[in-house]
Design an enzyme around this catalytic site. Sequence first.
Site, short mmCIF file in Angstrom:
data_model
loop_
_atom_site.label_atom_id
_atom_site.label_comp_id
_atom_site.label_asym_id
_atom_site.label_seq_id
_atom_site.Cartn_x
_atom_site.Cartn_y
_atom_site.Cartn_z
N ALA A 63 0.82 -1.21 0.00
CA ALA A 63 0.00 0.00 0.00
C ALA A 63 0.85 1.26 0.00
CB ALA A 63 -0.92 0.00 1.22
N GLU A 64 1.96 1.23 0.71
CA GLU A 64 2.78 2.43 0.86
C GLU A 64 3.61 2.74 -0.38
OE1 GLU A 64 2.83 4.69 3.13
OE2 GLU A 64 1.63 3.76 4.68
#
Length: 169
Positions: A63-64
């Site tokens: 996600a990051e």
Amino acid sequence: MSPNLLLVLSRIRAIERWVGGLGGSPLAHLEGQRDPRPFRELVEEAARRHGLDPSLVHAVVQAESGYNPYATSPAGAQGLMQLMPATARALGVRDPYDPAQNVEAGARYLRGLLDRFGDVRLALAAYNAGPGAVQRYGGVPPYAETRAYVERVLATWRRLRVVESGGNP
């Protein structure tokens, strides 16, 4: 390709995403590693050292940064786990673009947030919006970005756990 050039290209891509994205960037092939395999052992060892489910740490990295070790957000977060410079410094990170330093610090930070808030949802919200925002709102802050982030990480975590279990949740 030099790390400085990769950093510049990563920042260009971050700006593209911030402005609304251009779909497939012509720079995509130059941006850095997107394949999780080179980072699998690194992520899993850091997760285990800090008593975390490796699938959760993989979900956060996905996600990051999408496994781009040179990723830089418009807000200035850096590396695989998108550590803010002040957080990275507080965790003893000298080079936030060094995957080993970044993942080790990110896993340690996530462990601390889990210990502090006692709940995965709140820890993820704090990872994204900061622990102060979670405290201020007494839960997941009402920020659309943070709410979407928490759901995205949880969905990826569930999917990875199903894959690990051979299709049995």
